[in-house]
Design an enzyme around this catalytic site. Structure first.
Site, PDB file in Angstrom:
ATOM      1  N   ASP A  82     -68.024 -17.472  88.050  1.00 37.72           N
ATOM      2  CA  ASP A  82     -69.546 -17.274  88.010  1.00 37.72           C
ATOM      3  C   ASP A  82     -69.942 -17.393  89.186  1.00 37.72           C
ATOM      4  OD1 ASP A  82     -69.001 -19.941  87.535  1.00 37.72           O
ATOM      5  OD2 ASP A  82     -70.795 -20.246  86.399  1.00 37.72           O
ATOM      6  N   ASP A 164     -73.823 -26.143  90.215  1.00 36.74           N
ATOM      7  CA  ASP A 164     -73.763 -26.446  89.070  1.00 36.74           C
ATOM      8  C   ASP A 164     -74.672 -27.480  88.543  1.00 36.74           C
ATOM      9  OD1 ASP A 164     -72.533 -24.287  87.581  1.00 36.74           O
ATOM     10  OD2 ASP A 164     -70.328 -25.285  88.010  1.00 36.74           O
ATOM     11  N   TYR A 192     -76.500 -28.898  78.802  1.00 36.88           N
ATOM     12  CA  TYR A 192     -75.607 -28.384  79.824  1.00 36.88           C
ATOM     13  C   TYR A 192     -74.943 -29.731  80.151  1.00 36.88           C
ATOM     14  CZ  TYR A 192     -74.751 -26.408  84.485  1.00 36.88           C
ATOM     15  OH  TYR A 192     -74.121 -25.834  85.380  1.00 36.88           O
TER      16      TYR A 192
END
Ligand code: FEO
Length: 401
Positions: A82, A164, A192
């Site tokens: 990603d 991230d 998350y």
């Protein structure tokens, strides 16, 4: 499509994925963003890329600022696709680019792409490069959340590009933390963290301590997903430390499934008992709830009750799948119990309790189970079970205050 300047000469050139709802099995009701950054200095740098199918969007934004052929420095903070998925497209254009990454990052890139002819330089914590006015300092963050992960700090701008960590799966065009609902933002952070970072609480504490020891001045944190923290980066740092220390609300989430509504009916007496103990309760039927949402709600509260009917002597499949996912996330600091109905042999409640015990959670035994359908007596038994469980949650919760 515009780039957006987040600091002088540092531009967001990422992509907004409004439509993604399944991120490798993690349900993302809010979509997500792939944030990456073009730094206009004597040498032009690109920090991270975007998911492969959004490469054209990234190129369009870059072209508003410069010819992509002029990019000389690439920084790959993380080799998951990603963020790294468009390096080959960049490489084909920016032929003079040197790509900086960790040793494990290089390994990941070599496995995902034909890197023949790529100029890849391995960096580690403490290494830095200068591109003119700006300095890029590298901080390895192994297992946050892949072995290759690192962050990049630009001291001239007090900017931490955190990869991230500190991100959220939330498609946002407004880009910054002060332009969104704080309640939604907090919910997105918990979601998350619970689904991705829960296993790494101790590492997170150690890494935040290391960053503090390095004395980095941080006035902006730019993660690779979701909003950028320009107003209140301390908020996300504090939330992470709280979660890594096991912070939870004093409350119970009931995660259940049901075949002919008996286990569902059992949950009603339990709910009433919990509420009459003065405790908050959330109720989630798994066939109507994404697994990742159930994991988020689990992580918010101190107590969980798992409701499962018996099917072929085993837990109901959705419950088994939920507990399997939860076990992989290595939760701690939570207290659990189980209930459910059965037709003849039973077995699901004891199986659920055994799985919860194997996670080393605090487990309240016995579970509450009954044959076929609950009657008024069973309602009362469920009510008492709920009250007792709430009392145990309250007692256990005190250990964390
Ligand atoms: Fe958002 Fe680990 O990639």
């Amino acid at each position: 499509m515009k780039a957006q300047e987040i600091k002088p000469g540092i531009h967001w050139v990422g992509a907004i994925d409004w439509n993604i709802r399944d991120f490798h099995g993690y349900i993302t009701p809010r979509g997500t963003t792939y944030n990456n950054f073009l730094v206009m200095d004597r040498k032009i740098s690109l920090v991270d890329t975007v998911k492969y199918e959004f490469a054209d969007v990234m190129f369009e934004r870059i072209k508003r600022l410069t010819n992509p052929e002029k990019i000389e420095v690439g920084i790959c903070n993380h080799a998951e696709m990603d963020h790294a998925g468009s390096w080959d497209k960049i490489m084909r254009v920016a032929k003079n680019m040197t790509l900086y990454t960790t040793e494990r990052g290089k390994e990941g890139l070599d496995k995902h792409f034909d890197t023949t002819g790529w100029d890849i330089q391995v960096v580690k914590t403490g290494d830095e490069i200068k591109t003119g006015e700006k300095t890029f300092q590298f901080i390895e963050t192994p297992m946050l959340h892949w072995p290759d992960s690192m962050m990049t700090y630009i001291p001239e701008d007090k900017l931490l590009i955190s990869q991230d960590a500190f991100g959220q799966h939330w498609a946002q065009a407004v880009l910054f933390d002060d332009r969104v609902s704080q309640d939604n933002l907090e919910d997105a952070i918990i979601d998350y963290y619970a689904n991705i970072l829960m296993p790494f609480g101790n590492l997170i504490k150690a890494k935040i301590a290391e960053i503090q020891k390095l004395g980095l001045e941080i006035d902006m944190i730019a993660p690779d997903h979701g909003v950028i923290w320009r107003k209140n980066p301390e908020k996300v740092l504090n939330m992470y430390l709280d979660m890594a220390n096991g912070k939870a609300e004093e409350g119970v989430v009931i995660v259940y499934d049901t075949m002919w509504h008996s286990t569902e009916m059992m949950s009603r007496g339990i709910q009433d008992g919990i509420v009459d103990e003065g405790m908050h309760v959330e109720v989630l039927k798994l066939r109507e709830t994404a697994r990742s949402t159930a994991i988020k709600e689990f992580w918010k509260y101190r107590g969980i009750l798992v409701g499962t009917p018996t099917l072929n002597n085993l837990m109901f499949p959705t419950i088994a799948e939920f507990l399997h996912s939860l076990k992989g996330l290595r939760p701690s600091g939570r207290i659990a119990g189980a209930f459910g109905s059965y037709g003849w042999g039973g077995g699901a409640v004891s199986e659920a309790l055994n799985v919860l015990k194997s996670m080393k959670l605090e487990v309240v035994e016995p579970g509450f189970e009954l044959k076929y359908r609950p009657n008024e007596e069973d309602y009362k038994a469920g009510y008492e079970f709920g009250k007792l469980f709430a009392q145990k949650v309250r007692e256990y919760h005190r250990k964390f205050e």
